[in-house]
Design a protein around this motif. Structure first.
Motif, mmCIF file in Angstrom:
data_model
loop_
_atom_site.group_PDB
_atom_site.id
_atom_site.type_symbol
_atom_site.label_atom_id
_atom_site.label_comp_id
_atom_site.label_asym_id
_atom_site.label_seq_id
_atom_site.Cartn_x
_atom_site.Cartn_y
_atom_site.Cartn_z
ATOM 1 N N LEU A 112 0.831 -1.201 0.000
ATOM 2 C CA LEU A 112 0.000 0.000 0.000
ATOM 3 C C LEU A 112 0.867 1.253 0.000
ATOM 4 O O LEU A 112 0.553 2.230 -0.698
ATOM 5 N N LEU A 113 1.942 1.232 0.775
ATOM 6 C CA LEU A 113 2.853 2.378 0.794
ATOM 7 C C LEU A 113 3.399 2.656 -0.601
ATOM 8 O O LEU A 113 3.403 3.806 -1.066
ATOM 9 N N ALA A 114 3.858 1.600 -1.280
ATOM 10 C CA ALA A 114 4.399 1.768 -2.628
ATOM 11 C C ALA A 114 3.330 2.295 -3.587
ATOM 12 O O ALA A 114 3.603 3.174 -4.423
ATOM 13 N N LEU A 147 -4.520 5.271 -13.067
ATOM 14 C CA LEU A 147 -5.782 4.535 -13.000
ATOM 15 C C LEU A 147 -5.556 3.083 -12.571
ATOM 16 O O LEU A 147 -6.302 2.548 -11.733
ATOM 17 N N ARG A 148 -4.541 2.453 -13.133
ATOM 18 C CA ARG A 148 -4.249 1.063 -12.765
ATOM 19 C C ARG A 148 -3.866 0.964 -11.291
ATOM 20 O O ARG A 148 -4.297 0.049 -10.575
ATOM 21 N N LEU A 149 -3.047 1.896 -10.847
ATOM 22 C CA LEU A 149 -2.628 1.895 -9.444
ATOM 23 C C LEU A 149 -3.807 2.166 -8.517
ATOM 24 O O LEU A 149 -3.881 1.630 -7.404
ATOM 25 N N GLY A 150 -4.741 2.999 -8.966
ATOM 26 C CA GLY A 150 -5.938 3.249 -8.172
ATOM 27 C C GLY A 150 -6.757 1.985 -7.984
ATOM 28 O O GLY A 150 -7.253 1.705 -6.882
ATOM 29 N N LEU A 151 -6.881 1.204 -9.057
ATOM 30 C CA LEU A 151 -7.609 -0.067 -8.959
ATOM 31 C C LEU A 151 -6.873 -1.040 -8.034
ATOM 32 O O LEU A 151 -7.504 -1.742 -7.230
ATOM 33 N N THR A 158 -4.948 -0.210 -5.568
ATOM 34 C CA THR A 158 -5.144 0.284 -4.206
ATOM 35 C C THR A 158 -6.518 -0.097 -3.679
ATOM 36 O O THR A 158 -6.665 -0.483 -2.512
ATOM 37 N N GLY A 159 -7.516 -0.007 -4.526
ATOM 38 C CA GLY A 159 -8.859 -0.423 -4.123
ATOM 39 C C GLY A 159 -8.888 -1.888 -3.722
ATOM 40 O O GLY A 159 -9.533 -2.268 -2.736
ATOM 41 N N ALA A 160 -8.179 -2.735 -4.490
ATOM 42 C CA ALA A 160 -8.121 -4.159 -4.171
ATOM 43 C C ALA A 160 -7.411 -4.373 -2.831
ATOM 44 O O ALA A 160 -7.847 -5.200 -2.012
ATOM 45 N N VAL A 215 -10.251 7.145 3.983
ATOM 46 C CA VAL A 215 -9.895 8.165 2.994
ATOM 47 C C VAL A 215 -9.403 7.515 1.700
ATOM 48 O O VAL A 215 -9.739 7.971 0.591
ATOM 49 N N LEU A 216 -8.626 6.442 1.819
ATOM 50 C CA LEU A 216 -8.169 5.743 0.619
ATOM 51 C C LEU A 216 -9.347 5.162 -0.167
ATOM 52 O O LEU A 216 -9.370 5.232 -1.402
ATOM 53 N N ALA A 217 -10.311 4.590 0.546
ATOM 54 C CA ALA A 217 -11.494 4.044 -0.126
ATOM 55 C C ALA A 217 -12.251 5.145 -0.861
ATOM 56 O O ALA A 217 -12.711 4.949 -1.997
ATOM 57 N N LEU A 218 -12.369 6.324 -0.232
ATOM 58 C CA LEU A 218 -13.041 7.453 -0.882
ATOM 59 C C LEU A 218 -12.254 7.941 -2.092
ATOM 60 O O LEU A 218 -12.845 8.311 -3.116
#
Length: 230
Positions: free
Chosen positions: A30-32, A52-56, A58-60, A116-119
């Motif tokens: 998650l840090l990375a 966008l890929r990193l956002g997905l 992070t969501g996972a 906050v990350l989920a939002l």
């Protein structure tokens, strides 16, 4: 009569497995991801595809941690470290003994960071920067929702995330300098020196395979969400 140093009982401590391997890998992964998200967001241009890929991803990871917080190793479960406001107040006044894993205040910072990350992930999915990048779910929500999501993602949400990460780093440094507690090493090795008899987290091969399967499901869910807008 005061006991002589030779007869004074010493507290017996031992290394205890606090952070299971899935939790440790989640933490550093998650840090990375957060660092890479910040960099790609600032670079813009073609880097936004990776954003966008990193956002997905992070969501996972966030989804994985939320579930693992219910079924993971003992000290990774929210039930083991999340406490009420009264306990947090006692901790701030120095009336709460040292414990395995997160302290009462740190527990709430973890929940705040995950929220906050989920939002940020959710709003990124519907955001539109009106230049070249549109979230995969933008077309599926009302325009005013997408507009609000874009403002949150680029403004308030980003500021809150940076503030929480900054506080996290400051807390680690203060624990090291003031309390002489090394919070980084246990997240690398998994072990923390604690009173003998402290129960350890489950961290065997079966548990790790279960975590891998769970992460796979979360990753599959992230891909499915991304394709909804396709």
């Amino acid at each position: 009569m005061t006991a002589s140093p030779a007869t004074t009982p010493q507290a017996v401590t031992a290394p205890v497995r606090v952070w299971d391997l899935p939790t440790r890998l989640f933490h550093w992964g998650l840090l990375a991801a957060v660092v890479a998200l910040f960099v790609t967001g600032k670079v813009g241009g073609n880097a936004m595809d990776w954003h966008l890929r990193l956002g997905l991803a992070t969501g996972a990871l966030v989804a994985f941690r939320l579930v693992w917080g219910l079924v993971g190793g003992r000290w990774s479960r929210f039930a083991s470290f999340v406490r009420g406001p009264l306990t947090v107040w006692r901790y701030l006044r120095g009336q709460w003994p040292a414990q395995a894993g997160h302290n009462p205040l740190g527990a709430w910072s973890v929940l705040a960071l995950l929220t906050v990350l989920a939002l940020q992930v959710a709003t990124g999915l519907v955001a539109d920067d009106e230049i070249a990048t549109v979230g995969p779910l933008n077309a599926l929500v009302p325009e005013d929702w997408a507009s609000w999501g874009t403002r949150w993602h680029k403004g308030t949400g980003q500021t809150l995330l940076l503030a929480l990460v900054g506080l996290h780093v400051v807390a680690i440094v203060l624990h090291r300098l003031v309390k002489r507690h090394d919070l980084v090493r246990p997240m690398l090795t998994g072990d923390q020196t604690l009173p003998a008899g402290t129960p350890a987290s489950r961290d065997n091969a079966l548990s790790r395979l279960a975590a891998l399967a769970l992460l796979g499901l979360c990753a599959g869910g992230a891909v499915w969400v991304a394709r909804l807008g396709g």
